[in-house]
Design a protein around this motif. Structure first.
Motif, short mmCIF file in Angstrom:
data_model
loop_
_atom_site.label_atom_id
_atom_site.label_comp_id
_atom_site.label_asym_id
_atom_site.label_seq_id
_atom_site.Cartn_x
_atom_site.Cartn_y
_atom_site.Cartn_z
N GLY A 7 0.79 -1.23 0.00
CA GLY A 7 0.00 0.00 0.00
C GLY A 7 0.82 1.27 0.00
O GLY A 7 0.28 2.36 -0.11
N MET A 8 2.15 1.15 0.12
CA MET A 8 3.00 2.36 0.09
C MET A 8 3.37 2.70 -1.35
O MET A 8 3.54 1.82 -2.18
CB MET A 8 4.29 2.13 0.88
CG MET A 8 4.09 2.04 2.37
SD MET A 8 5.72 1.97 3.20
CE MET A 8 5.21 1.38 4.81
N LYS A 9 3.55 3.99 -1.62
CA LYS A 9 3.96 4.43 -2.96
C LYS A 9 5.39 4.95 -2.98
O LYS A 9 6.00 5.05 -4.04
CB LYS A 9 3.00 5.52 -3.46
CG LYS A 9 1.56 5.01 -3.57
CD LYS A 9 0.68 5.97 -4.32
CE LYS A 9 0.87 5.79 -5.82
NZ LYS A 9 -0.03 6.66 -6.61
N ASP A 10 5.91 5.34 -1.81
CA ASP A 10 7.27 5.90 -1.74
C ASP A 10 8.01 5.25 -0.58
O ASP A 10 7.71 5.51 0.58
CB ASP A 10 7.20 7.42 -1.54
CG ASP A 10 6.53 8.14 -2.69
OD1 ASP A 10 7.23 8.45 -3.66
OD2 ASP A 10 5.31 8.36 -2.63
N PHE A 11 8.97 4.41 -0.91
CA PHE A 11 9.75 3.76 0.14
C PHE A 11 11.08 3.28 -0.43
O PHE A 11 11.28 3.29 -1.65
CB PHE A 11 8.97 2.59 0.77
CG PHE A 11 8.70 1.46 -0.19
CD1 PHE A 11 7.61 1.51 -1.04
CD2 PHE A 11 9.55 0.37 -0.26
CE1 PHE A 11 7.36 0.48 -1.93
CE2 PHE A 11 9.31 -0.66 -1.17
CZ PHE A 11 8.22 -0.61 -2.00
N ILE A 12 11.97 2.90 0.47
CA ILE A 12 13.29 2.39 0.07
C ILE A 12 13.53 1.10 0.82
O ILE A 12 13.24 1.01 2.02
CB ILE A 12 14.40 3.41 0.40
CG1 ILE A 12 14.19 4.72 -0.37
CG2 ILE A 12 15.78 2.83 0.09
CD1 ILE A 12 15.18 5.83 -0.01
N VAL A 13 14.02 0.07 0.13
CA VAL A 13 14.43 -1.16 0.80
C VAL A 13 15.96 -1.25 0.74
O VAL A 13 16.56 -1.10 -0.33
CB VAL A 13 13.80 -2.40 0.15
CG1 VAL A 13 14.36 -3.68 0.78
CG2 VAL A 13 12.28 -2.37 0.32
N ILE A 14 16.55 -1.43 1.91
CA ILE A 14 18.01 -1.55 2.02
C ILE A 14 18.33 -3.00 2.41
O ILE A 14 17.83 -3.48 3.44
CB ILE A 14 18.55 -0.61 3.12
CG1 ILE A 14 18.18 0.86 2.85
CG2 ILE A 14 20.05 -0.79 3.34
CD1 ILE A 14 19.02 1.55 1.81
N THR A 15 19.10 -3.68 1.60
CA THR A 15 19.50 -5.05 1.90
C THR A 15 20.90 -5.06 2.48
O THR A 15 21.86 -4.69 1.79
CB THR A 15 19.47 -5.92 0.62
OG1 THR A 15 18.20 -5.76 -0.01
CG2 THR A 15 19.67 -7.39 0.95
N LEU A 16 21.00 -5.43 3.76
CA LEU A 16 22.30 -5.44 4.43
C LEU A 16 22.83 -6.87 4.43
O LEU A 16 22.63 -7.62 5.39
CB LEU A 16 22.14 -4.92 5.86
CG LEU A 16 21.61 -3.49 6.01
CD1 LEU A 16 21.22 -3.20 7.45
CD2 LEU A 16 22.65 -2.49 5.54
N GLY A 17 23.45 -7.26 3.34
CA GLY A 17 24.02 -8.60 3.24
C GLY A 17 25.53 -8.49 3.15
O GLY A 17 26.15 -7.68 3.84
N THR A 18 26.14 -9.29 2.27
CA THR A 18 27.58 -9.19 2.03
C THR A 18 27.92 -7.76 1.63
O THR A 18 28.89 -7.18 2.09
CB THR A 18 27.99 -10.16 0.89
OG1 THR A 18 27.42 -11.43 1.18
CG2 THR A 18 29.49 -10.26 0.78
#
Lengths: 322, 322
Positions: A130-141
């Protein structure tokens, strides 16, 4: 009874490729894993992959109707349907993965990198519903990122947008795998926090259980355990990581003004150890008009299936458009 | 003969408000300027503004057909149609500017800040015609920015996205008007380069014509003139400004992978003095996959009318959607 519409979500990794048939609600109807055997080359791999998808569709033919295939892969280009010199697969040059799969599967097919797939997974099935503005940060290697503005993933002019892990914290900072110095991912990632521990063990004189672990065997998980047991160096490492990440996320907010930032991947599993300092420093460093508005959230995807859900979401997100 | 369709572009400044009737090709059919007299309060101002627009429409009624009103104003919020505590107007709280104008003009009306209006101006009439992914950086008193992704301006969750001027260069750096330290605009702006000159005059012992100018009278234009005449401090100031700006633009590229970055505003008038070091440092600091791909361009809008063209573009950009 009407068949359930599903898409195939495919996550191509250096060692294994994981596949799942996923419906519009994010339920996985069938999943399995095949070895990638990247050294055999892309042609052989794609033949096996296409055959596996066909077998999965056949196996579920009574109950499921396969509508499309979504693929997450390193160095994937959404616009061109390619993977381009993926370092952990060892394939040289540009591989037209989408075109190759389309030879046997006449379905909508799309590909993107793992971080973008994760962002779409959160949007369709997870914490960003339902969000239109977001950021996903993947903290992996490393540190991967997928940026969604006005309901659409930002691919940019060449399909490679969303490289927040390669924004610069310090031009004279830590050497990065990309050849430059001081990239965010050299600090804020599972690998980054291990480097921070090494630095702290050298700079400080505190006792620490981490002094008993070979640097090559140190992991974000070990550091999180030590921090939970009160180890001062481990706690300092999380504080430092949260400060660097929080500062750069304040910059991210100034760019796209997201409703939420979602932390995903191995280091995010450390929970409050990483969320608390990141949130605190992000708020402290943020322009006043944004303060108190941006939520910092954990992934809303079920453990284990996240990459498959992301890849499936990529093609579900396309289907209404076609 | 059919009448020419025009929109009114309105740029509200602290001293003057400039208006123009602009057609789809960016031709200005009538323009004029009224004093803002902000101290009289928003109600009085809006009444005068609405009356002026009505008079302009009346004056051109034989040839022009007014289709909408676009407004550029400080601290404007596109979503809400408001200006919120604009510092240079001295209005307190939230002023519903769009709603107030709509009382007398029953037309499509939209408002945004000056930097976003500039970005739309470049997209519809200027250097970014036909581009879908680009960034416009306004180097004026501060540093404003408008980010366009996939053909749409990025407003973000709250309408305040695109504050690249308030990303952090150095958390212990120069005091910024926003209350924090080290914001990009304290270095890369007309004001920023003046601060850099002051710093250089203190740190270095070079002779410089800039030592003869009172700091309060120093301008970006004076510095540009001195640099063109070979003044070493002035040249160093442009080199330093280009380094800081170039480094942060490399970060911007990692976010949204634009086709071009357009430099706009007073300091951009310095031409190669600012473009050359900015471009060089941007390329040096950029992640390898982006190198050599991103054009750094001057504004494609005619001098003088830029703000009016931007405001007009804002509403032209809306009209096909309605």
């Amino acid at each position: 009874m009407a068949k359930q519409e599903v898409t195939a979500g495919v996550d191509i990794g250096g060692t294994n490729t994981v596949l799942g048939l996923v419906d519009r609600e994010g339920r996985v109807h069938l999943d399995l894993s095949i070895p990638t055997h990247a050294h055999e080359g892309p042609e052989t791999f794609v033949a096996r992959l296409a055959k596996t998808i066909a077998e999965m569709a056949k196996q579920t033919t009574a109950t499921c109707d396969l509508k499309g295939i979504g693929i997450g892969a390193p160095n994937a280009n959404y616009y061109r349907g390619t993977v381009e010199s993926p370092p952990n697969l060892g394939w040289k040059g540009v591989v037209n993965l989408v075109e190759m799969i389309r030879r046997t599967h006449h379905l909508p097919i799309a590909i993107t990198n793992d971080a973008n797939a994760a962002a779409l997974g959160e949007m369709i099935f997870g914490a960003a519903k339902g969000m239109k503005d977001f950021i996903v940060i993947t903290l992996g290697t490393g540190l991967g990122s997928g940026i969604v503005c006005n309901g659409s993933l930002v691919y940019g002019a060449d399909g490679f947008a969303g490289e927040i892990g390669h924004t610069i914290v310090d031009p004279d900072g830590r050497q990065c795998g990309c050849g430059r110095k001081g990239c965010l991912e050299t600090y804020a990632s599972a690998t980054g926090i291990c480097r921070t521990v090494s630095e702290l063990l050298c700079e400080e004189r505190n006792e620490s259980v981490l002094r008993e672990i070979r640097p090559s065997e140190l992991t974000a998980k070990t550091i999180a355990e030590a921090a939970r047991n009160g180890d001062a160096v481990a706690r300092q490492a999380f504080e430092f990581t949260g400060r660097v990440l929080g500062l750069k996320l304040a910059d991210s907010v100034a760019y796209t003004s997201p409703e939420a930032i979602i932390l995903f991947g191995g280091l995010a599993q450390a929970g409050e150890l990483i969320f608390e300092p990141t949130k605190r420093h992000m708020e402290e460093s943020m322009l006043n008009i944004f303060r108190g508005k941006v939520r910092l959230l954990p992934s809303g995807l079920k453990e284990g299936n996240t990459a498959v859900l992301g890849a499936s979401a990529l093609i579900w997100n396309e289907l209404p458009k076609r």
